[in-house]
Design a protein around this motif. Structure first.
Motif, PDB file in Angstrom:
ATOM      1  N   UNK A 107       0.790  -1.233   0.000  1.00 11.97           N
ATOM      2  CA  UNK A 107       0.000   0.000   0.000  1.00 11.97           C
ATOM      3  C   UNK A 107       0.815   1.271   0.000  1.00 11.97           C
ATOM      4  N   UNK A 108       2.142   1.162  -0.017  1.00 12.58           N
ATOM      5  CA  UNK A 108       2.984   2.367   0.028  1.00 12.58           C
ATOM      6  C   UNK A 108       3.829   2.540  -1.237  1.00 12.58           C
ATOM      7  N   UNK A 109       3.563   1.753  -2.262  1.00 15.01           N
ATOM      8  CA  UNK A 109       4.379   1.812  -3.475  1.00 15.01           C
ATOM      9  C   UNK A 109       3.587   2.274  -4.678  1.00 15.01           C
ATOM     10  N   UNK A 110       3.946   1.733  -5.819  1.00 15.07           N
ATOM     11  CA  UNK A 110       3.261   2.100  -7.062  1.00 15.07           C
ATOM     12  C   UNK A 110       2.177   1.079  -7.357  1.00 15.07           C
ATOM     13  N   UNK A 111       1.197   1.512  -8.124  1.00 15.66           N
ATOM     14  CA  UNK A 111       0.107   0.649  -8.548  1.00 15.66           C
ATOM     15  C   UNK A 111      -0.347   1.078  -9.932  1.00 15.66           C
ATOM     16  N   UNK A 112      -1.385   0.461 -10.437  1.00 13.89           N
ATOM     17  CA  UNK A 112      -1.877   0.794 -11.778  1.00 13.89           C
ATOM     18  C   UNK A 112      -3.400   0.683 -11.802  1.00 13.89           C
ATOM     19  N   UNK A 153      -5.577  -2.708 -12.583  1.00 12.08           N
ATOM     20  CA  UNK A 153      -6.099  -3.011 -11.264  1.00 12.08           C
ATOM     21  C   UNK A 153      -5.076  -3.407 -10.217  1.00 12.08           C
ATOM     22  N   UNK A 154      -3.830  -3.013 -10.390  1.00 12.18           N
ATOM     23  CA  UNK A 154      -2.807  -3.343  -9.395  1.00 12.18           C
ATOM     24  C   UNK A 154      -2.950  -2.443  -8.174  1.00 12.18           C
ATOM     25  N   UNK A 155      -2.905  -3.022  -6.983  1.00 11.54           N
ATOM     26  CA  UNK A 155      -2.883  -2.178  -5.786  1.00 11.54           C
ATOM     27  C   UNK A 155      -1.523  -1.491  -5.678  1.00 11.54           C
ATOM     28  N   UNK A 156      -1.396  -0.526  -4.792  1.00 13.12           N
ATOM     29  CA  UNK A 156      -0.138   0.208  -4.642  1.00 13.12           C
ATOM     30  C   UNK A 156       0.852  -0.588  -3.805  1.00 13.12           C
ATOM     31  N   UNK A 157       1.203  -1.756  -4.331  1.00 10.85           N
ATOM     32  CA  UNK A 157       2.095  -2.682  -3.630  1.00 10.85           C
ATOM     33  C   UNK A 157       3.436  -2.861  -4.328  1.00 10.85           C
ATOM     34  N   UNK A 158       3.728  -2.057  -5.357  1.00  6.01           N
ATOM     35  CA  UNK A 158       4.990  -2.178  -6.079  1.00  6.01           C
ATOM     36  C   UNK A 158       6.110  -1.415  -5.396  1.00  6.01           C
ATOM     37  N   UNK A 159       7.296  -1.969  -5.435  1.00 11.68           N
ATOM     38  CA  UNK A 159       8.463  -1.364  -4.787  1.00 11.68           C
ATOM     39  C   UNK A 159       8.897  -0.093  -5.508  1.00 11.68           C
ATOM     40  N   UNK A 160       9.363   0.869  -4.713  1.00 13.24           N
ATOM     41  CA  UNK A 160       9.915   2.118  -5.231  1.00 13.24           C
ATOM     42  C   UNK A 160      11.349   2.280  -4.742  1.00 13.24           C
ATOM     43  N   UNK A 161      12.144   2.940  -5.565  1.00 16.02           N
ATOM     44  CA  UNK A 161      13.486   3.363  -5.173  1.00 16.02           C
ATOM     45  C   UNK A 161      13.622   4.811  -5.605  1.00 16.02           C
ATOM     46  N   UNK A 162      14.513   5.529  -4.977  1.00 16.53           N
ATOM     47  CA  UNK A 162      14.810   6.906  -5.378  1.00 16.53           C
ATOM     48  C   UNK A 162      16.314   7.008  -5.573  1.00 16.53           C
ATOM     49  N   UNK A 163      16.715   7.633  -6.682  1.00 14.98           N
ATOM     50  CA  UNK A 163      18.140   7.746  -7.012  1.00 14.98           C
ATOM     51  C   UNK A 163      18.539   9.198  -7.198  1.00 14.98           C
ATOM     52  N   UNK A 164      19.793   9.483  -6.932  1.00 15.70           N
ATOM     53  CA  UNK A 164      20.331  10.809  -7.228  1.00 15.70           C
ATOM     54  C   UNK A 164      20.559  10.907  -8.742  1.00 15.70           C
ATOM     55  N   UNK A 165      20.750  12.113  -9.220  1.00 20.05           N
ATOM     56  CA  UNK A 165      20.933  12.327 -10.661  1.00 20.05           C
ATOM     57  C   UNK A 165      22.099  11.510 -11.206  1.00 20.05           C
TER      58      UNK A 165
END
Length: 190
Positions: free
Chosen positions: A126-131, A135-147
């Motif tokens: 519930x804290x990631x990406x979804x579609x 119908x994907x719930x927001x259960x996909x992993x996220x990462x954040x990168x520097x430039x």
């Protein structure tokens, strides 16, 4: 973390093609008055490589009789001053949230701003990406990168965002399983 400071270019300026959105990162919301005229000092760490090169060439073109192109590049790399009359007032940029360290190198700061949606499950559902299309719930992993880390091909992700990005926590551990689109539900997919 200190918030980045931005200025807006007045129009027209010789820098319009370098900063088409008129937004220029500077080091301080107050012009530097230690020179002949008030200047903003560019925050070169927040410029793209192409912006740095175009700016160096513009400065060199304007001051060709006094400096070489190499000296112009060095000036940009050291945060060159640009006359305040080219700009409207500066302001702190509150639009770039602090989401914690880069998930590749651990660096912090305003260049850590590039989110990646990864094809695996998030550490906290519930804290990631979804579609909404498939119908994907927001259960996909996220990462954040520097430039800088974003430019590696492929980007090397060493940790995942744990929870919401603003909580600035990271997960380092085994994959929690695959998570991806149902491409049969996406008419735009090949």
């Amino acid at each position: 973390m200190d918030r980045p400071t931005l200025t807006l270019l007045n129009r027209p300026t010789p820098f319009d093609s370098i900063f088409p959105d008129r937004v220029v990162p500077v080091l301080s919301p107050t012009p530097d008055n230690s020179t002949d005229e008030p200047c903003y000092i560019l925050d070169h760490t927040r410029l793209s490589q192409s912006q740095k090169e175009l700016l160096a060439r513009e400065l060199w073109r304007r001051w060709q009789s006094r400096i070489s192109l190499k000296e112009s590049r060095d000036a940009v790399a050291n945060g060159c001053p640009i006359s305040a009359h080219w700009f409207t007032e500066a302001t702190e940029d509150k639009s770039i949230p602090d989401c914690g360290p880069c998930c590749s190198c651990g660096k912090t700061g305003p260049t850590v701003r590039n989110f990646l949606a990864l094809p695996e499950k998030a550490p906290i559902p519930g804290t990631g990406w979804g579609c909404t299309v498939c119908g994907l719930p927001q259960d996909g992993a996220l990462a954040i990168l520097c430039d800088q880390c974003l430019t590696t091909d492929p980007p090397k992700v060493k940790s995942l965002i744990y929870g919401y990005p603003a909580h600035q926590q990271r997960y380092i551990g085994p994959s929690l399983g695959p998570f991806d689109h149902d491409y049969a539900q996406h008419p735009e997919a090949p």
